[in-house]
Design a protein around this motif. Structure first.
Motif, PDB file in Angstrom:
ATOM      1  N   GLY A 155       1.002  11.507  -3.875  1.00  0.00           N
ATOM      2  CA  GLY A 155      -0.233  11.385  -4.652  1.00  0.00           C
ATOM      3  C   GLY A 155      -1.115  12.602  -4.499  1.00  0.00           C
ATOM      4  N   TRP A 156      -1.197  13.152  -3.294  1.00  0.00           N
ATOM      5  CA  TRP A 156      -1.951  14.407  -3.067  1.00  0.00           C
ATOM      6  C   TRP A 156      -1.360  15.530  -3.902  1.00  0.00           C
ATOM      7  CZ3 TRP A 156       0.044  18.985  -1.241  1.00  0.00           C
ATOM      8  CH2 TRP A 156      -0.882  19.982  -0.925  1.00  0.00           C
ATOM      9  N   ALA A 157      -0.042  15.617  -3.963  1.00  0.00           N
ATOM     10  CA  ALA A 157       0.617  16.676  -4.731  1.00  0.00           C
ATOM     11  C   ALA A 157       0.383  16.527  -6.224  1.00  0.00           C
ATOM     12  CB  ALA A 157       2.120  16.679  -4.441  1.00  0.00           C
ATOM     13  N   LYS A 158       0.098  15.304  -6.684  1.00  0.00           N
ATOM     14  CA  LYS A 158      -0.171  15.066  -8.099  1.00  0.00           C
ATOM     15  C   LYS A 158      -1.662  15.072  -8.412  1.00  0.00           C
ATOM     16  CE  LYS A 158       2.029  11.152  -8.271  1.00  0.00           C
ATOM     17  NZ  LYS A 158       2.615   9.890  -8.813  1.00  0.00           N
ATOM     18  N   GLY A 159      -2.507  15.141  -7.369  1.00  0.00           N
ATOM     19  CA  GLY A 159      -3.944  15.065  -7.587  1.00  0.00           C
ATOM     20  C   GLY A 159      -4.711  16.223  -6.990  1.00  0.00           C
ATOM     21  N   TRP A 160      -5.074  16.089  -5.709  1.00  0.00           N
ATOM     22  CA  TRP A 160      -5.911  17.109  -5.079  1.00  0.00           C
ATOM     23  C   TRP A 160      -5.285  18.499  -5.132  1.00  0.00           C
ATOM     24  CZ3 TRP A 160     -10.716  16.104  -4.510  1.00  0.00           C
ATOM     25  CH2 TRP A 160     -11.152  14.819  -4.170  1.00  0.00           C
TER      26      TRP A 160
END
Length: 433
Positions: free
Chosen positions: A102-107
């Motif tokens: 999720g971090w790789a797809k967001g932040w």
């Protein structure tokens, strides 16, 4: 004026942006954004590594600006805070891996897209024209979308099978014609966004881009499409942003001049006469603004209070690692949602809060100074003002997949500022005044 993409990087950006509506029609926008970020970042890294050895239309336009490194440092700290929070609460390896993805797809996208704009030869006019083409798509489809609820057509067309890749929720992969506001049961439109208030933010960004378009026909198309998205979404935040985020960057150079400071000081000195009345008017306006959607305001304020109290009591430094289900009082909305800053404190603690705050403030100060001295800073400042407005009502990290053109342009602006010696030279090169 004809604007055509040149080179692989510009063609990738142009094609992806102009095909926004077709991608939405098959429910793949949430997948396209992160994939594009990592592809462009990979091209930028390859360009920096090979230097003059790479093909001419992919050669780096200069070194990586310091602000880009600051964003990368901040997002790396964000990932560390995520891991620390998961370890503190024993959330398990599978949840940690899922949250890291999720971090790789967001932040991570907050650093990857500006890197691509700063290093790869992508022109701002290509981004601006492509955004206006998306506006044309929007105006063409608008009559059918606006008529849908009155023709008895369903709200939702289908949910894409791409939801199997995972995401914040099925609405990110669902194609809607419209939705009903649960408070008033009137129709609202979200266009290619997952919900209506976010569509208003995209409308603000479209207006900001269109105002920098040199060809009047395309400018009018972009402005009309953006205003339509704001009005049809029925978002209070969108109406505020339409005025504040478009006017502030243009008024800032005037305020910075000496005569403007004199006028401001005169008005301030007379505040003793009219200040109390102005304060009462402002309070009444704020109360009216909140009362326009009293239920929504109540839920948001309660979520923020719960997030604040649980952050202080449970996890000050690294947060809770993930959002958590809320009680019936907040209609089961997740704690750690609907506000970027409270969410950061709740999910990632002070560490994650500062990891986003420091690069954002540094970038904001940079573009503000440049907007005072040079017209090229108006669009980046408007973009960051829009991001700031969004941060008080939504979670930025789950929405960057649609705001990527703005992030690429922020990188382009850093490159322009690094290669320009004097504001007059930039105007002579064709930056709109």
């Amino acid at each position: 004026m004809t604007v055509r993409p040149e080179g692989p990087a510009e063609r990738i950006v142009w094609s992806t942006l102009t095909w926004t509506w077709p991608f939405y029609a098959i429910g793949t926008l949430y997948v396209v954004g992160p994939v594009l970020a990592w592809v462009l970042a990979g091209l930028a890294a390859l360009s920096l590594y090979l230097g003059p050895a790479i093909r001419r239309d992919l050669r780096p336009t200069g070194p990586v600006p310091g602000l880009i490194w600051l964003w990368f440092a901040g997002m790396a700290v964000m990932l560390f805070a995520l891991w620390a929070g998961h370890m503190d609460w024993d959330l398990g390896m599978m949840k940690t891996i899922k949250s890291s993805i999720g971090w790789a797809k967001g932040w991570a996208l907050l650093a990857l897209f500006p890197l691509a704009g700063a290093v790869l030869p992508i022109r701002r006019e290509v981004l601006i024209r492509a955004q206006c083409i998306v506006g044309l798509w929007t105006l063409v489809l608008a009559p059918a979308l606006l008529a849908a609820p009155y023709l008895g057509l369903p709200e939702r067309i289908f949910t894409s099978p791409f939801k199997a890749v995972g995401g914040p929720g099925p609405e990110y992969f669902t194609v809607y014609l419209y939705t009903f506001d649960p408070a008033s049961w009137t129709a609202r439109w979200q266009f290619y966004a997952p919900w209506s208030p976010f569509a208003a933010i995209l409308g603000i960004l479209m207006v900001l881009f269109a105002l920098e378009e040199k060809q009047r026909r395309w400018m009018l198309i972009g402005v009309c499409a953006g205003v339509l998205m704001i009005l049809a979404s029925k978002s209070r935040m969108g109406l505020v942003g339409l005025v504040a985020c478009t006017m502030a960057p243009r008024l800032l150079p005037l305020i910075a001049r000496s005569w403007a400071w004199f006028a401001v000081s005169t008005i301030t000195a007379s505040a003793a006469v009219w200040g109390a009345f102005a304060y009462d008017m402002a309070v009444a306006a704020v109360q009216g603004f909140k009362g326009a959607r009293a239920d929504s305001t109540r839920v948001r304020e309660t979520l923020q209070r719960i997030a604040w109290e649980r952050w202080q009591n449970d996890a000050v430094w690294f947060g809770h690692g993930t959002v958590q289900p809320g009680p019936h009082l907040v209609e089961y909305m997740p704690i750690g949602s609907h506000h970027t800053w409270y969410a950061l404190l709740f999910v990632k603690g002070v560490t994650g809060f500062l990891a986003f705050l420091i690069p954002f403030v540094a970038h904001f100060i940079f573009v503000t100074i440049d907007a005072i001295n040079n017209p090229r800073g108006r669009l980046p400042l408007g973009i960051l003002l829009t991001f700031l407005l969004l941060s008080f009502g939504e979670n930025i990290e789950i929405e960057v997949y649609l705001m990527w053109p703005s992030l690429v342009l922020l990188g382009c602006h850093l490159r322009e500022a690094a290669t320009s010696v004097h504001p007059r030279e930039t105007q002579a090169q064709g930056v709109p005044a």
